[in-house]
Design a protein around this motif. Structure first.
Motif, short mmCIF file in Angstrom:
data_model
loop_
_atom_site.label_atom_id
_atom_site.label_comp_id
_atom_site.label_asym_id
_atom_site.label_seq_id
_atom_site.Cartn_x
_atom_site.Cartn_y
_atom_site.Cartn_z
N ARG A 287 2.65 20.93 6.79
CA ARG A 287 1.56 20.58 7.40
C ARG A 287 1.17 21.77 6.66
O ARG A 287 -0.57 22.36 6.18
CB ARG A 287 2.07 20.74 8.75
CG ARG A 287 1.97 19.55 9.59
CD ARG A 287 1.26 18.91 11.23
NE ARG A 287 2.06 19.94 11.48
CZ ARG A 287 3.41 19.66 12.24
NH1 ARG A 287 3.91 18.59 11.88
NH2 ARG A 287 3.64 20.16 13.12
N GLN B 254 8.84 19.71 8.86
CA GLN B 254 7.26 18.47 9.13
C GLN B 254 6.48 19.84 9.10
O GLN B 254 5.33 19.94 9.01
CB GLN B 254 7.66 17.92 10.27
CG GLN B 254 8.48 16.63 9.95
CD GLN B 254 8.99 16.06 11.66
OE1 GLN B 254 8.81 16.81 12.41
NE2 GLN B 254 9.43 15.33 11.46
N THR B 255 6.32 20.82 9.60
CA THR B 255 5.82 21.76 10.47
C THR B 255 5.69 22.34 8.80
O THR B 255 4.17 23.30 8.68
CB THR B 255 6.55 23.07 11.23
OG1 THR B 255 6.70 22.71 12.02
CG2 THR B 255 5.22 24.38 11.54
N GLU C 285 0.40 21.60 3.56
CA GLU C 285 -1.45 21.08 2.80
C GLU C 285 -2.35 21.18 2.56
O GLU C 285 -3.52 21.49 2.35
CB GLU C 285 -1.12 19.85 3.70
CG GLU C 285 -0.08 18.61 3.02
CD GLU C 285 -0.15 18.02 1.64
OE1 GLU C 285 -1.06 17.76 0.96
OE2 GLU C 285 0.66 18.04 1.22
#
Length: 231
Positions: free
Chosen positions: A118, A114-115, A121
């Motif tokens: 981010r 998940q990190t 992106e």
């Protein structure tokens, strides 16, 4: 490692820390074939002192199956994993130990992914960055994401790169997108095309700078002849 039973022989998969999901599937199939799946999943009851002869025979059969399952598991893990399960007395305990370990590892991997998503992106090409440097940064990051289970194909990575290169590559991006071949372009091919364009721009910039320097030299301050004073 080869495991032979009767006329059946198979190479046991070895758990090495990177293949848990695949290893589980393979081992469950082996447990089923060796008729020990139920023992690994449910375990067996401890023999009571007042047990009947039938119960003692059933316990003996269950214990034999459990030892068989333990033997299979011990041969199907690397040294590091063997140390984790060496203290477990039954195949059920061993399996639960491994499941708990990888459940925690899977959660940590999920949080890490998940990190990384981010960060991915937010990644943009810097103005002073070279194409080769930007591609190395992107590929290194996507490889890390893939190692955590993210599925990414070339088309996804290429779309990301085309969105985030600096404006000086805009007309190249438009040409590539307009060709309708984005899904068929490989990352290496895109890098080669952008590097070739980058090289041409650098050469033109160098030629322009040399020309401007030459013009400045030719159009420098005019030197007027000295006046002769007459008395």
């Amino acid at each position: 490692m080869a495991q032979t039973t009767g006329n059946f022989s198979t190479n046991l998969p070895v758990l090495d820390g990177s293949n848990w999901a695949r290893w589980c599937i393979q081992m469950k199939a082996i447990f089923g074939y060796q008729d020990v799946a139920e023992i690994v999943e449910d375990g067996f009851s401890i023999l009571e002192e007042a047990a009947t002869e039938v119960q003692r025979n059933e316990y003996k059969q269950s214990k034999r199956k459990d030892c068989k399952a333990l033997c299979i598991i011990h041969q199907a893990v690397d040294n590091a994993h063997f140390e984790k399960i060496a203290g477990s007395a039954t195949s059920k305990e061993v399996w639960e130990t491994l499941e708990k370990h990888y459940a925690g590892a899977a959660q940590l991997k999920k949080i890490r992914l998940q990190t990384m998503r981010r960060r991915y992106e937010l990644m943009q090409m810097e103005e002073s960055e070279k194409i080769s440097e930007f591609f190395t940064r992107i590929i290194t990051h996507t490889n890390s994401m893939k190692s955590c289970g993210e599925k990414m194909d070339d088309a996804t990575i290429i779309e990301k790169i085309l969105r985030t290169v600096t404006p000086r590559f805009d007309h190249v991006v438009v040409a590539i997108e307009g060709s309708g071949k984005v899904e068929r372009v490989k990352v290496e091919e895109l890098q080669g095309s952008l590097e070739a364009h980058e090289q041409r721009m650098n050469e033109r910039g160098a030629n322009r700078s040399s020309h401007q320097a030459l013009q400045a030299q030719e159009n420098g301050p005019r030197k007027w002849p000295k006046k002769i004073l007459t008395i």
